[in-house]
Design an enzyme around this catalytic site. Structure first.
Site: not given
Length: 651
Positions: A366, A443, A446, A469, A607
């Site tokens: 991202h 990260d 997600q 999220k 993004c």
């Protein structure tokens, strides 16, 4: 009423007049309606008179294949079986057991009668080309070779005439399927792994084989004959197991926005990679905070400050448990994953990255995991290196290995790609980076809504995610950092709350996490994040992962049948993201057409422009899944795309 001799009237049975009860029966019914107690007693008499159950010929099912059949309500993996047509049903037991003071014989959908021991098994009805009983009591069935719903009448109990036997209505009346273009009846649903669930948990955890069972529910108001929970009280917390079965229909009722209508159609929310919807428990917790606890934290002696502080720090403990961090001192509250990455770049990064050092990322990232490192490299004179991916969208580990070396100071990569859904081999990549002494930021923006996360098992140095999220409010996020690293890292922002002492000559900072939380934090939304974590833990992240895995496989199969539709990102390990382009249509036009049908998807570059350009596109249409989505949502998506291709603007 008299029962001294049999009545010859065809509306009676065993000498009981069924036409009316007394003026007001024992159940308090008005005149003219059958008395439930009479009906129940008659049913019990009938079943008592049946031959013993052991006289029935048992059904011998063949060995199950490894091909799962999608169960439209619960999507548990049900082994396919092919019993002969005459052996579809087991004989009903000889008696019905009463479970209440006023027993009744209800009309029961799905072929399950309350109070019957050894109810009909889902496996008895599930085989290719036949029907799969639902996990709930709705009179819907899944045709295992189709993506279209088939509505069949529920089974009912019939009160016969004198010469008739009590019988169940035919559960398989004639029906016709709606047309589905280019349907391949015998095609197998591909297995698209989602969260890291390979091998199956039941293969390695014999005590948890119940995860593979298909739950059998009875209608509301009746008593289910269920076994006690098989989850031992000392089950490891890291397994993220729940004693509650996964019921997607009940889960959907927890999300009020799913009752919304868009353009006159029921909302179908397939934009979960952008943000997830919020359950009632989270909405209610926010309301309770502002109604009863609202105050700034840590710096007052009054009651509301104490309540707010307790709620805020309780949320930090819930996050610690959710990530399996070793201490709440390792949990920092920020606005989201983007701010979390920037915090690491501007604090640890500025302190440790020097000229000619190297930072490694991947093509999957991202923009939030690209731009902060570019800015840091430009400032420090360091170099940003990028690990490539293959044509399926998975990181090429051999090439990644070549990028690592003595100059590598930091590796930062996504656990799940927001654009492709690729699940990266995080543990292996982290281990490889640590061999060269590099720190690793993972990260998880997600990942946290799709799979269980254990930062100690990953051994990552930093982990970031956004609350919105994972069914929590916007404006709240988390940074996990190993305590020894945080204690050696200078803060990024200065202000109130993060200090121990301030003079004009010198400031002394709080220990972690306080030193990284300058100013008034997003207190209410941190509390809301804690409520979202409570909600997920009640369901169990393993249950969520297994359900979404099957839903992803179902959606992948359906989309691949549409001519001219190309999926972008087909890695073997995927979470709930399905990016695609459609020949002859701009992505924004597809998104607009789906919106007219009440279907929310994302259309754009997400993004993540570099990874889309790797596949030769500037944008994609991106449906993305969450625990409240169903096969019916996928059916509506596929039907809308078909109609768009065929020139229809509405269904």
């Amino acid at each position: 009423m008299s029962t001294s001799e049999p009545d010859k009237n065809p509306s009676s049975f065993q000498g009981v007049d069924l036409r009316t009860a007394s003026a007001v029966g024992s159940a308090g019914l008005p005149a003219g309606l059958p008395d439930p107690e009479i009906l129940a007693r008659m049913a019990n008499e009938f079943f008592t008179a049946l031959p013993p159950a052991e006289a029935a010929v048992p059904v011998a099912l063949p060995a199950a294949t490894t091909e799962p059949v999608a169960n439209r309500a619960g999507l548990a993996s049900v082994p396919a079986a092919t019993p002969p047509a005459e052996e579809r049903f087991r004989a009903l037991p000889a008696t019905l057991s009463s479970t209440s003071a006023s027993p009744q014989v209800p009309a029961v959908p799905g072929g399950i009668l309350s109070g019957i021991s050894d109810p009909l098994s889902t496996a008895d009805f599930t085989r290719p080309g036949t029907f799969s009983f639902l996990d709930d009591a709705r009179p819907l069935f899944a045709f295992s070779n189709s993506t279209w719903p088939v509505a069949l009448p529920a089974q009912t109990i019939k009160i016969p005439a004198e010469s008739e036997l009590l019988a169940l209505a035919d559960p398989f009346p004639a029906f016709s399927l709606p047309p589905f273009p280019e349907l391949r009846p015998d095609s197998a649903v591909p297995q698209v792994p989602g969260a890291p669930l390979q091998p199956n948990l039941s293969d390695i955890l014999p005590g948890y084989s119940f995860l593979n069972e298909v739950r059998q529910l009875v209608p509301a108001g009746t008593t289910a004959a269920t076994e006690p929970s098989k989850t031992p009280s000392d089950a490891p917390a890291a397994l993220a197991l729940s004693s509650q079965p996964f019921d997607v229909l009940a889960i959907r009722r927890d999300f009020p926005i799913l009752e919304e209508r868009v353009n006159g159609k029921p909302l179908i929310w397939l934009d979960n990679a952008a943000t997830t919807q919020k359950p009632k428990s989270v909405i209610g917790r926010l309301s309770h905070f502002y109604s009863h606890e609202n105050s700034n934290i840590h710096r007052a002696a009054h009651e509301l400050a104490a309540r707010a502080t307790d709620a805020y720090e309780a949320a930090r403990e819930k996050v610690r448990r959710f990530l399996n961090a070793s201490s709440t001192k390792e949990i920092l509250f920020v606005r989201g994953a983007t701010e979390g990455i920037n915090l690491v770049a501007q604090s640890w990064g500025r302190q440790n990255i020097r000229k000619d050092d190297e930072i490694v990322i991947t093509w999957l990232e991202h923009h939030a995991n690209i731009v902060p490192w570019q800015m840091l490299c430009a400032e420090a004179g360091a170099r940003l290196r990028v690990a490539p991916v293959d044509d399926s969208g998975q990181v090429l580990l051999d090439e990644y290995q070549k990028l690592l070396g003595p100059k590598t100071r930091l590796v930062s990569f996504t656990q799940v790609s927001n654009a492709l859904g690729t699940v990266t081999p995080a543990r292996e990549m982290i281990e490889m980076a640590h061999r060269y002494g590099a720190k690793v930021l993972l990260d998880g923006a997600q990942a946290v809504s799709h799979m269980h996360v254990d930062v100690q098992a990953y051994d990552c140095d930093f982990y970031v995610f956004s609350g919105h999220k994972v069914f929590a409010p916007t404006g709240i996020g988390v940074v996990f950092g190993k305590l020894d690293i945080l204690e050696q890292t200078q803060p990024w922002q200065g202000g109130g709350n993060m200090i121990l002492d301030v003079t004009f000559e010198k400031t002394t900072y709080q220990p972690a996490p306080g030193r990284f939380e300058a100013g008034t934090g997003n207190i209410a939304d941190a509390v809301g994040l804690g409520a979202a974590i409570d909600y997920l833990e009640r369901i169990g992240m393993v249950n969520v992962s297994r359900y979404e895995h099957d839903l992803l496989a179902y959606a992948t199969d359906g989309l691949q049948r549409i001519p001219g539709l190309r999926l972008i990102g087909t890695a073997r390990e995927k979470a709930g993201v399905l990016s695609f382009v459609l020949d002859g249509f701009r992505t924004e036009d597809v998104g607009t057409a789906l919106n007219r049908q009440g279907i929310a998807v994302r259309a754009g570059h997400h993004c993540a422009q570099p990874i889309l350009r790797r596949f030769g596109v500037e944008s994609t249409v991106r449906p993305s899944l969450a625990l409240y989505n169903t096969c019916e949502d996928i059916d509506a998506l596929i039907a809308a795309i078909w109609n768009l291709k065929q020139g229809h603007t509405s269904l």
